[in-house]
Design a protein around this motif. Sequence first.
Motif, PDB file in Angstrom:
ATOM      1  N   LEU A 233       3.410 -13.154   0.898  1.00 30.58           N
ATOM      2  CA  LEU A 233       2.502 -13.208   2.038  1.00 30.58           C
ATOM      3  C   LEU A 233       3.292 -13.508   3.304  1.00 30.58           C
ATOM      4  O   LEU A 233       3.941 -14.555   3.410  1.00 30.58           O
ATOM      5  N   HIS A 234       3.263 -12.563   4.227  1.00 31.91           N
ATOM      6  CA  HIS A 234       3.992 -12.747   5.480  1.00 31.91           C
ATOM      7  C   HIS A 234       3.106 -13.434   6.518  1.00 31.91           C
ATOM      8  O   HIS A 234       1.876 -13.388   6.432  1.00 31.91           O
ATOM      9  N   GLU A 235       3.742 -14.040   7.477  1.00 29.75           N
ATOM     10  CA  GLU A 235       2.985 -14.686   8.555  1.00 29.75           C
ATOM     11  C   GLU A 235       2.158 -13.643   9.307  1.00 29.75           C
ATOM     12  O   GLU A 235       1.026 -13.903   9.714  1.00 29.75           O
ATOM     13  N   THR A 236       2.742 -12.460   9.487  1.00 28.11           N
ATOM     14  CA  THR A 236       2.025 -11.342  10.104  1.00 28.11           C
ATOM     15  C   THR A 236       1.827 -10.250   9.057  1.00 28.11           C
ATOM     16  O   THR A 236       2.806  -9.705   8.537  1.00 28.11           O
ATOM     17  N   ILE A 237       0.582  -9.945   8.738  1.00 29.47           N
ATOM     18  CA  ILE A 237       0.282  -8.918   7.736  1.00 29.47           C
ATOM     19  C   ILE A 237       0.556  -7.539   8.338  1.00 29.47           C
ATOM     20  O   ILE A 237       0.093  -7.231   9.446  1.00 29.47           O
ATOM     21  N   ILE A 238       1.289  -6.716   7.615  1.00 28.72           N
ATOM     22  CA  ILE A 238       1.589  -5.356   8.070  1.00 28.72           C
ATOM     23  C   ILE A 238       0.690  -4.377   7.308  1.00 28.72           C
ATOM     24  O   ILE A 238       0.820  -4.210   6.094  1.00 28.72           O
ATOM     25  N   ILE A 239      -0.217  -3.769   8.043  1.00 36.60           N
ATOM     26  CA  ILE A 239      -1.139  -2.776   7.482  1.00 36.60           C
ATOM     27  C   ILE A 239      -0.656  -1.392   7.914  1.00 36.60           C
ATOM     28  O   ILE A 239      -0.162  -1.217   9.029  1.00 36.60           O
ATOM     29  N   VAL A 240      -0.809  -0.411   7.044  1.00 41.21           N
ATOM     30  CA  VAL A 240      -0.399   0.946   7.400  1.00 41.21           C
ATOM     31  C   VAL A 240      -1.458   1.942   6.940  1.00 41.21           C
ATOM     32  O   VAL A 240      -2.097   1.762   5.899  1.00 41.21           O
ATOM     33  N   ASP A 316       7.836  -1.631   3.277  1.00 39.55           N
ATOM     34  CA  ASP A 316       7.868  -2.836   4.107  1.00 39.55           C
ATOM     35  C   ASP A 316       6.470  -3.312   4.517  1.00 39.55           C
ATOM     36  O   ASP A 316       6.338  -4.340   5.188  1.00 39.55           O
ATOM     37  N   SER A 317       5.435  -2.561   4.121  1.00 37.63           N
ATOM     38  CA  SER A 317       4.057  -2.915   4.488  1.00 37.63           C
ATOM     39  C   SER A 317       3.404  -3.755   3.404  1.00 37.63           C
ATOM     40  O   SER A 317       3.847  -3.780   2.253  1.00 37.63           O
ATOM     41  N   ASP A 318       2.318  -4.435   3.768  1.00 38.28           N
ATOM     42  CA  ASP A 318       1.591  -5.295   2.837  1.00 38.28           C
ATOM     43  C   ASP A 318       0.352  -4.616   2.265  1.00 38.28           C
ATOM     44  O   ASP A 318       0.005  -4.826   1.102  1.00 38.28           O
ATOM     45  N   LEU A 319      -0.322  -3.806   3.072  1.00 31.68           N
ATOM     46  CA  LEU A 319      -1.549  -3.136   2.648  1.00 31.68           C
ATOM     47  C   LEU A 319      -1.562  -1.699   3.152  1.00 31.68           C
ATOM     48  O   LEU A 319      -1.121  -1.423   4.281  1.00 31.68           O
ATOM     49  N   PHE A 320      -2.067  -0.786   2.317  1.00 33.62           N
ATOM     50  CA  PHE A 320      -2.295   0.593   2.761  1.00 33.62           C
ATOM     51  C   PHE A 320      -3.804   0.794   2.833  1.00 33.62           C
ATOM     52  O   PHE A 320      -4.519   0.579   1.846  1.00 33.62           O
ATOM     53  N   VAL A 321      -4.292   1.209   3.995  1.00 37.57           N
ATOM     54  CA  VAL A 321      -5.728   1.419   4.202  1.00 37.57           C
ATOM     55  C   VAL A 321      -5.993   2.894   4.425  1.00 37.57           C
ATOM     56  O   VAL A 321      -5.359   3.539   5.266  1.00 37.57           O
ATOM     57  N   HIS A 322      -6.940   3.443   3.640  1.00 34.06           N
ATOM     58  CA  HIS A 322      -7.340   4.842   3.793  1.00 34.06           C
ATOM     59  C   HIS A 322      -8.813   4.874   4.218  1.00 34.06           C
ATOM     60  O   HIS A 322      -9.716   4.698   3.398  1.00 34.06           O
ATOM     61  N   PRO A 323      -9.071   5.109   5.525  1.00 30.18           N
ATOM     62  CA  PRO A 323     -10.425   4.965   6.059  1.00 30.18           C
ATOM     63  C   PRO A 323     -11.236   6.261   6.136  1.00 30.18           C
ATOM     64  O   PRO A 323     -12.302   6.283   6.746  1.00 30.18           O
ATOM     65  N   SER A 324     -10.765   7.330   5.524  1.00 31.18           N
ATOM     66  CA  SER A 324     -11.386   8.648   5.689  1.00 31.18           C
ATOM     67  C   SER A 324     -12.845   8.667   5.227  1.00 31.18           C
ATOM     68  O   SER A 324     -13.222   8.002   4.257  1.00 31.18           O
ATOM     69  N   TYR A 325     -13.659   9.455   5.940  1.00 30.35           N
ATOM     70  CA  TYR A 325     -15.070   9.622   5.577  1.00 30.35           C
ATOM     71  C   TYR A 325     -15.239  10.558   4.371  1.00 30.35           C
ATOM     72  O   TYR A 325     -16.282  10.550   3.727  1.00 30.35           O
ATOM     73  N   ILE A 326     -14.250  11.386   4.097  1.00 27.63           N
ATOM     74  CA  ILE A 326     -14.305  12.309   2.969  1.00 27.63           C
ATOM     75  C   ILE A 326     -12.878  12.717   2.620  1.00 27.63           C
ATOM     76  O   ILE A 326     -12.035  12.836   3.510  1.00 27.63           O
ATOM     77  N   ASP A 327     -12.600  12.888   1.337  1.00 30.63           N
ATOM     78  CA  ASP A 327     -11.275  13.313   0.883  1.00 30.63           C
ATOM     79  C   ASP A 327     -11.364  13.623  -0.600  1.00 30.63           C
ATOM     80  O   ASP A 327     -12.298  13.162  -1.277  1.00 30.63           O
ATOM     81  N   LEU A 339       4.494   3.715  -4.929  1.00 31.17           N
ATOM     82  CA  LEU A 339       5.457   2.735  -4.397  1.00 31.17           C
ATOM     83  C   LEU A 339       5.023   1.304  -4.706  1.00 31.17           C
ATOM     84  O   LEU A 339       5.805   0.372  -4.530  1.00 31.17           O
ATOM     85  N   GLY A 340       3.767   1.144  -5.144  1.00 38.44           N
ATOM     86  CA  GLY A 340       3.278  -0.188  -5.487  1.00 38.44           C
ATOM     87  C   GLY A 340       2.629  -0.934  -4.342  1.00 38.44           C
ATOM     88  O   GLY A 340       2.525  -2.160  -4.378  1.00 38.44           O
ATOM     89  N   ILE A 341       2.171  -0.215  -3.312  1.00 38.21           N
ATOM     90  CA  ILE A 341       1.530  -0.854  -2.163  1.00 38.21           C
ATOM     91  C   ILE A 341       0.049  -1.075  -2.470  1.00 38.21           C
ATOM     92  O   ILE A 341      -0.632  -0.137  -2.887  1.00 38.21           O
ATOM     93  N   PRO A 342      -0.489  -2.270  -2.303  1.00 41.35           N
ATOM     94  CA  PRO A 342      -1.919  -2.502  -2.510  1.00 41.35           C
ATOM     95  C   PRO A 342      -2.776  -1.586  -1.631  1.00 41.35           C
ATOM     96  O   PRO A 342      -2.481  -1.419  -0.438  1.00 41.35           O
ATOM     97  N   ILE A 343      -3.826  -1.022  -2.232  1.00 38.56           N
ATOM     98  CA  ILE A 343      -4.646  -0.011  -1.561  1.00 38.56           C
ATOM     99  C   ILE A 343      -6.034  -0.533  -1.265  1.00 38.56           C
ATOM    100  O   ILE A 343      -6.669  -1.171  -2.114  1.00 38.56           O
ATOM    101  N   ILE A 344      -6.533  -0.247  -0.060  1.00 43.35           N
ATOM    102  CA  ILE A 344      -7.952  -0.397   0.272  1.00 43.35           C
ATOM    103  C   ILE A 344      -8.397   0.970   0.802  1.00 43.35           C
ATOM    104  O   ILE A 344      -7.823   1.480   1.758  1.00 43.35           O
ATOM    105  N   ALA A 345      -9.407   1.569   0.170  1.00 40.97           N
ATOM    106  CA  ALA A 345      -9.829   2.920   0.556  1.00 40.97           C
ATOM    107  C   ALA A 345     -11.341   3.035   0.539  1.00 40.97           C
ATOM    108  O   ALA A 345     -12.019   2.352  -0.247  1.00 40.97           O
ATOM    109  N   CYS A 346     -11.863   3.894   1.389  1.00 44.62           N
ATOM    110  CA  CYS A 346     -13.295   4.192   1.352  1.00 44.62           C
ATOM    111  C   CYS A 346     -13.601   4.991   0.087  1.00 44.62           C
ATOM    112  O   CYS A 346     -12.877   5.929  -0.263  1.00 44.62           O
TER     113      CYS A 346
END
Length: 419
Positions: A233-240, A316-327, A339-346
């Motif tokens: 856990l970094h002091e500043t969370i890096i989201i991509v 180097d990121s902490d979270l990968f966010v996929h906000p698309s309305y459709i995919d 790569l093992g990056i935690p995912i949050i997706a719609c």
Amino acid sequence: MKVLWFTNTASKYDHGKHSYNGGGWIESLEELLNKEENIELAISFFHNEGNEKMKRDKTTYYPIFVKPSRKAPIRKVINGLCGNLEVDEIIIPKLLEVVEDFKPDLIQIFGTEGVFAKIQGYTNIPVVIHIQGLINPYLNTYFPPNNSRINFLFSRYFFLQNLIGSGVYSSFLRFQNQAKREKEHLSIAKYLMGRTTWDQSVCQIFAPSANYFHIEEVLRPLFYDNAKTKYELHETIIIVSTLSATVYKGIDIVLKSAEQLKKQTNIKFIWNIVGLSEDNPLVKYFSNELKINPKNVNINFLGKKSSENLCSLLIDSDLFVHPSYIDNSPNSVCEAQILGIPIIACNVGGLSTIVTHNETGILIPANGVFELVSEIINYNQSPTRYFEMGIKARIKALERHDKEKIVESLMETYIKILK
């Protein structure tokens, strides 16, 4: 076995000259098939520099150049304003010339909406359509809430683009016409390749008599060979997020979520956006519409990245966010997973096939701004849970995108179709 691909990209034909975030998975698949002794591959595509046939390594390339007429500038504007598609009478003979020259045993079309799929009606050679996105469901959710084509027609950020037929309004009209063409293509399709329960269910509606084959996609080689090895856990969370300049990809969700994070929490974060630049008209439009300055809510627009740079950025990121309305099953999510990056997706389209909620990632509702902010707060409070999901996602992704299994499945499918 001679296999002819019709694709929307030039694949390895002019490798290095074209790239979107570093290239595409079709190149990777071509490279793998070239190692198969029993396959002779040809790839045909539209190209703006010429139409000379060329063979490199084991692949024969057929670039298709459609010479513009003298009325091209005026016609381009009219076609753009009306969303008109390619003229079949011009294109189809060129496709048939490629077929006649290569004499394939099987033809594979990548994408349902392009003119290439019309070849089904002009040849007795077996044709299989490889599902990528599906235009009709995309059309159904094209504009974000509180927006319509009228907003983009009169927006100062797109007004001139719309006049010359290249703005969001014109793109939507073209999308409508592509949706009609997609229905025609699927209605006569005999063979389809897909990869999610979602695309299979949509194909059952528009192509009920077609044979559907499940084929996973190959990712770019670099992503197989790297992984996130240190979770903390970094002091500043890096989201991509990796986004394109498309209305339904969710740039508005990123802006609104970042604003909520900034206003309602004390969490320090940076949100990097790959694929879009700060001066993109779509970014300017939504920033103005929502009255959110990206810089004020810690959003950085990084533009397009090479495979190497993107891979390093993700690790180097902490979270990968996929906000698309459709995919369907976006490669950006798959690459982050492997790569093992935690995912949050719609939870839209085929995302539930590649992300298992609370096991290999987090699924939130479409337009789930507050749910997304809540999950980032949860990450900040209990990061270990997300680290474990990232590790599990990598294991699943390595299984799903196993190169040998994918090639084996593809070869088996070719043989089944030919039989």
